[in-house]
Design a protein around this motif. Structure first.
Motif, PDB file in Angstrom:
ATOM      1  N   SER A 139       1.531  -1.374  -0.028  1.00 54.27           N
ATOM      2  CA  SER A 139       0.045  -0.368  -0.219  1.00 54.27           C
ATOM      3  C   SER A 139       1.068   1.231   0.010  1.00 54.27           C
ATOM      4  O   SER A 139       0.123   2.325  -0.240  1.00 54.27           O
ATOM      5  N   GLY A 375      -5.182   0.387  -9.816  1.00 51.60           N
ATOM      6  CA  GLY A 375      -4.957   1.597 -10.236  1.00 51.60           C
ATOM      7  C   GLY A 375      -5.783   2.510  -9.489  1.00 51.60           C
ATOM      8  O   GLY A 375      -5.296   3.060  -9.345  1.00 51.60           O
ATOM      9  N   ASN A 376      -6.854   1.951  -9.638  1.00 53.24           N
ATOM     10  CA  ASN A 376      -7.867   2.854  -8.518  1.00 53.24           C
ATOM     11  C   ASN A 376      -8.036   2.928  -6.959  1.00 53.24           C
ATOM     12  O   ASN A 376      -8.294   3.296  -6.775  1.00 53.24           O
ATOM     13  N   MET A 377      -7.049   1.810  -6.698  1.00 55.43           N
ATOM     14  CA  MET A 377      -6.763   1.789  -5.466  1.00 55.43           C
ATOM     15  C   MET A 377      -4.781   2.125  -5.135  1.00 55.43           C
ATOM     16  O   MET A 377      -4.880   2.159  -4.279  1.00 55.43           O
ATOM     17  N   MET A 378      -4.496   2.685  -5.753  1.00 54.60           N
ATOM     18  CA  MET A 378      -2.766   2.952  -5.777  1.00 54.60           C
ATOM     19  C   MET A 378      -3.350   4.339  -5.670  1.00 54.60           C
ATOM     20  O   MET A 378      -3.256   5.303  -7.148  1.00 54.60           O
ATOM     21  N   PHE A 379      -2.485   4.546  -4.762  1.00 55.75           N
ATOM     22  CA  PHE A 379      -1.829   6.696  -5.246  1.00 55.75           C
ATOM     23  C   PHE A 379      -1.450   6.905  -6.408  1.00 55.75           C
ATOM     24  O   PHE A 379      -0.178   5.676  -7.485  1.00 55.75           O
ATOM     25  N   PRO A 380      -1.372   7.763  -7.097  1.00 57.97           N
ATOM     26  CA  PRO A 380      -1.832   8.515  -8.324  1.00 57.97           C
ATOM     27  C   PRO A 380      -0.571   8.776  -8.720  1.00 57.97           C
ATOM     28  O   PRO A 380      -0.225   9.369  -8.422  1.00 57.97           O
ATOM     29  N   LEU A 383       0.193  12.039  -9.800  1.00 58.19           N
ATOM     30  CA  LEU A 383      -0.465  13.608  -8.290  1.00 58.19           C
ATOM     31  C   LEU A 383       1.699  13.302  -7.155  1.00 58.19           C
ATOM     32  O   LEU A 383       1.873  13.263  -6.493  1.00 58.19           O
TER      33      LEU A 383
END
Lengths: 388, 402
Positions: A139, A375-380, A383
């Motif tokens: 995470s 990817g929808n749950m990982m840091f973008p 950013l």
């Protein structure tokens, strides 16, 4: 300018390779290229696919007159690629082209960076799953500078190793600067890849010449396992035997190191042991006090087996090899325990900065789709720079 | 008699309601019923659906009455219809996993006095409610807690956490309350099951005072859906919030009002509908029923500052500050006004609702990226891949392989 060359050597698994490439080309970045090195028996499917894609970012190296060894197929990609950075993945894997952005941001904070790797994701393609499969996703999302000396100890001394050394800096599911690959070529025998087991060979070489190592906690790629992949051999004895015999038949160099009596067929630890030994022998590197850690890693390799029979067979094989290698006394360190307990369910949820979950999440049908879902749950990545 | 009743009060959002019904109907649990209390202007839609499509004896429809009911009255009329030993209310754009009844059974076996069960909730924005970047949340824990009653009361009545919302959860809304407790509430509080227009907090305030035993499970069993027409959608836009407030006040009619005489923080103030409604409810409850909430005022000042800081734009921030400042000046002779000192300058977060990943055991998910997921129930099924299986939570298993 091409920042990144994503290199995909492939042989007779066109469907998987096409899935990954198609998905990568859907990314609107223009600063990466994909070099698909086709070593298949039939050149037509990928030739047609590349023509249909009609995308300058895709380069196809067609099969040569005769089948190449895996090493030779890896070797021919770099001269055909143009990226400032180079990364390799398997044809049933996936890598996010946004890695270009991670490289750009990393260079700002670590100007001498020349090798990076990242958190791991694993995906078994649905057609080979026999039931629910649990996996883990790290995470974290920090860029972490890594000391080369620490990695040296982890790789060559097997310090804190699992069944393998805890060092993954190399081109395979990592990214290495082209200049570093050229350093490798000029430093070692005029070749980019020296051993048939290319990934660990490259890790050894990368570590010897790298100047700046950075680990990105957030996963950027997926290790896929399809029906024909080597990873499947880790689960099925018969598959492992078959895969290894094909591998031996198609390789073009000696695999076994001298005076290292561990049959390759014993498993991953023995194989990596040979790669590292062969590299040390080739380079005249002599180190002491790594053997104990290696023996413990052999025990862990046995413990990865879910079947008692396979566990016992491995245990006996490793015992014999250790005894032959370092004498009976060395066996005191070799204490594998059969740990698989089908009656204890696996943990699902968040623990130790990892999410444990069912691989069937979102019903992903390919490694690329799986990466997109996660990817929808990982840091973008977009950013990342803003957080520096 | 069934073990568990799920009530779904609904008004003019039949499309969402039908999705909620369909999803719950897929459950293989048998010892539960669902009561759909329709308060819509057009009765035919749900009536047709029940008559021609839904062939499931676990479901019952209460058709609209001659005149539109307030929300609190629509909730009120469901209670006499409840046949379950335990009862739960969800919104018509929400989802609940009926297997939560297995968990309630386990807890009741362990604590015969148990009267309220709370669990974590997943939050999910319907695809039509993503005017700005949105994130769904999935709590990832699975452990059971027996809460300390004094702490719960402090967090609810005194707002001791000083967050922009007090602690909720222990109540009938996305929680399970034993029907006998609901009957006791009716006897003790104004002869009604639900009294204040902010129904969920009205119930929570009463349950926290009255329940003999309470338990909380970290594992989520329901989804707070937010469709474009929902109250939670209003957090994305002041205009949406204003419209909902207007509708809400209109539907209240001559019934119980949100008290404003001794608590001058009107939900009609721009952007403050949810914050003010909840505060007005806990304040009203404590005043009306003599519940000690000493310290509330000071905590509430801090909560108000927090609420301002959740603003999306500088303009929103200023409007909230202005509204709350007016409130504090009028509240208890203005004695708390000097403590309400939100920072002069406010910088909106540059990455609002974009940072996905895990924070404090909750996973934030960019829901717009999940193209195959289009309803709260589908999102729940998606989330189940990350959640401890129900059977292990129900069996209280403690040992897991790494």
């Amino acid at each position: 300018m091409t920042v990144l060359s994503i290199c995909i050597p492939t042989r007779n698994r066109q469907i998987y390779a096409m899935s990954a490439v198609r998905h990568m080309l859907a990314c609107d970045r223009q600063d990466f290229e994909i070099v698909l090195a086709d070593n298949s028996d039939d050149a037509a499917p990928l030739a047609q696919f590349a023509a249909d894609c009609n995308d300058q970012r895709l380069k196809l190296l067609p099969p040569e007159d005769k089948v190449l060894s895996m090493r030779a197929n890896w070797e021919r990609i770099i001269p055909a690629s143009s990226g400032e950075w180079v990364s390799y993945i398997g044809d049933d894997d996936y890598l996010d082209p946004k890695l270009c952005e991670v490289i750009r941001v990393t260079k700002k904070v670590v100007p001498n960076v020349d090798a990076m790797t990242w958190g791991r994701l694993y995906f078994t393609w649905p057609d080979v799953r026999t039931g629910p499969e649990l996996t883990k996703m790290p995470s974290g999302s920090h860029l972490v500078g890594i000391k080369r000396d620490d990695m040296m100890r982890k790789l060559f001394f097997w310090e804190k190793a699992s069944d393998r050394p805890m060092c993954a800096f190399g081109v395979y599911h990592g990214v290495v600067k082209r200049s570093l690959m050229e350093d490798i070529r000029t430093t070692f025998n005029n070749e980019y890849f020296g051993h048939p087991i290319v990934d660990y060979d490259n890790i050894c070489r990368t570590l010897m010449v790298a100047k700046g190592l950075v680990y990105f906690e957030r996963p950027m790629s997926v290790f896929g396992a399809c029906k024909e992949s080597n990873t499947m051999g880790l689960r099925d004895e018969k598959v492992a035997e078959k895969l290894f015999s094909v591998f031996r038949k198609e390789m073009d160099k000696e695999m076994e190191a001298a005076d290292f009596p561990f049959p390759m067929e014993l498993g991953l630890t023995a194989q990596i042991g040979h790669v590292i030994e062969a590299f040390k022998q080739e380079q005249g590197i002599e180190i002491n006090a790594w053997e104990d850690n290696f023996i413990k890693a052999c025990a862990r390799n046995c413990e990865t087996h879910y079947s008692r029979k396979a566990f016992e067979a491995r245990k006996s094989g490793y015992r014999q090899a250790i005894k032959e290698w370092r004498g009976k006394k060395a066996l005191a360190l070799f204490e594998p325990k059969f740990k698989y307990r089908p009656d204890i369910p696996p943990f699902i949820g968040f623990h130790n900065n990892e999410i444990s979950f069912d691989m069937d999440i979102g019903g992903a049908e390919s490694a690329a789709e799986y990466y997109d879902i996660l990817g929808n749950m990982m840091f973008p990545i977009e950013l990342l720079e803003g957080r520096l | 008699m069934v073990y568990f009743t799920i009530c779904i009060p609904t008004r003019n959002r039949q499309r969402y309601c039908i999705e909620a019904i369909k999803a719950i109907a897929e459950s293989e649990e048998t010892d539960f019923e669902v009561i759909v209390a329709d308060n819509s202007d057009e009765p035919a839609i749900l009536d047709d659906y029940f008559r021609t499509e839904l062939d499931d004896s676990r479901f019952r429809l209460l058709p609209p009455q001659a005149t539109v009911l307030s929300m609190v009255d629509n909730w009120e009329r469901t209670m006499p219809e409840v046949r379950g030993r335990w009862v739960c209310m969800i919104g018509d754009d929400d989802h609940i996993d009926a297997s939560v009844l297995q968990l309630i059974r386990r807890y009741e076996r362990e604590q015969p006095e148990l009267e309220v069960v709370a669990w974590s909730r997943i939050s999910y924005n319907w695809p039509d409610n993503r005017a700005i970047a949105t994130l769904a949340t999935i709590p990832l824990g699975h452990v059971t807690h027996i809460p300390d009653r004094k702490t719960v009361k402090d967090k609810l009545y005194r707002w001791s956490e000083r967050e922009s919302r007090p602690m909720g959860g222990f109540g009938i809304y996305h929680g399970a309350v034993r029907r006998s407790l609901m009957e006791r509430i009716k006897r003790r509080y104004s002869d009604r099951y639900f009294e204040h227009p902010t129904v969920d907090f009205d119930n929570t305030c009463k349950v926290v005072t009255e329940a003999k035993a309470m338990v909380f499970c970290q594992r989520p069993f329901s989804v707070l859906g937010a469709c474009v027409a929902s109250n939670s959608a209003s957090t994305q836009s002041f205009e949406t919030m204003q419209k909902l407030v207007d509708d809400f006040y209109r539907d209240l009619g001559n019934g119980q009002q949100i008290q404003e005489d001794d608590f001058p923080f009107s939900p009609k103030l721009p952007g403050l509908a949810i914050f003010s409604s909840i505060a007005a409810t806990t304040w009203w409850f404590c005043r009306k029923y003599g519940v000690d909430n000493a310290g509330f005022q000071e905590n509430f000042v801090h909560s108000a500052i927090k609420e301002c800081q959740t603003s999306r734009t500088v303009e929103d921030y200023k409007l909230k500050v202005q509204g709350l400042r007016l409130g504090f000046e009028a509240f208890e002779g203005g004695v708390w006004a000097s403590q309400f000192n939100p920072p002069e300058t406010f910088t909106p977060p540059p990455t609002e609702n974009q940072v996905c990943g895990v924070v404090k055991d909750t996973l934030y998910v960019r829901e717009a990226g999940l193209e195959k997921v289009t309803t709260p129930a589908e999102f729940y099924r998606f989330a189940e891949a990350l959640l401890m299986p129900v059977k292990h939570v129900v069996s209280a298993r403690k040992e897991f392989a790494a």
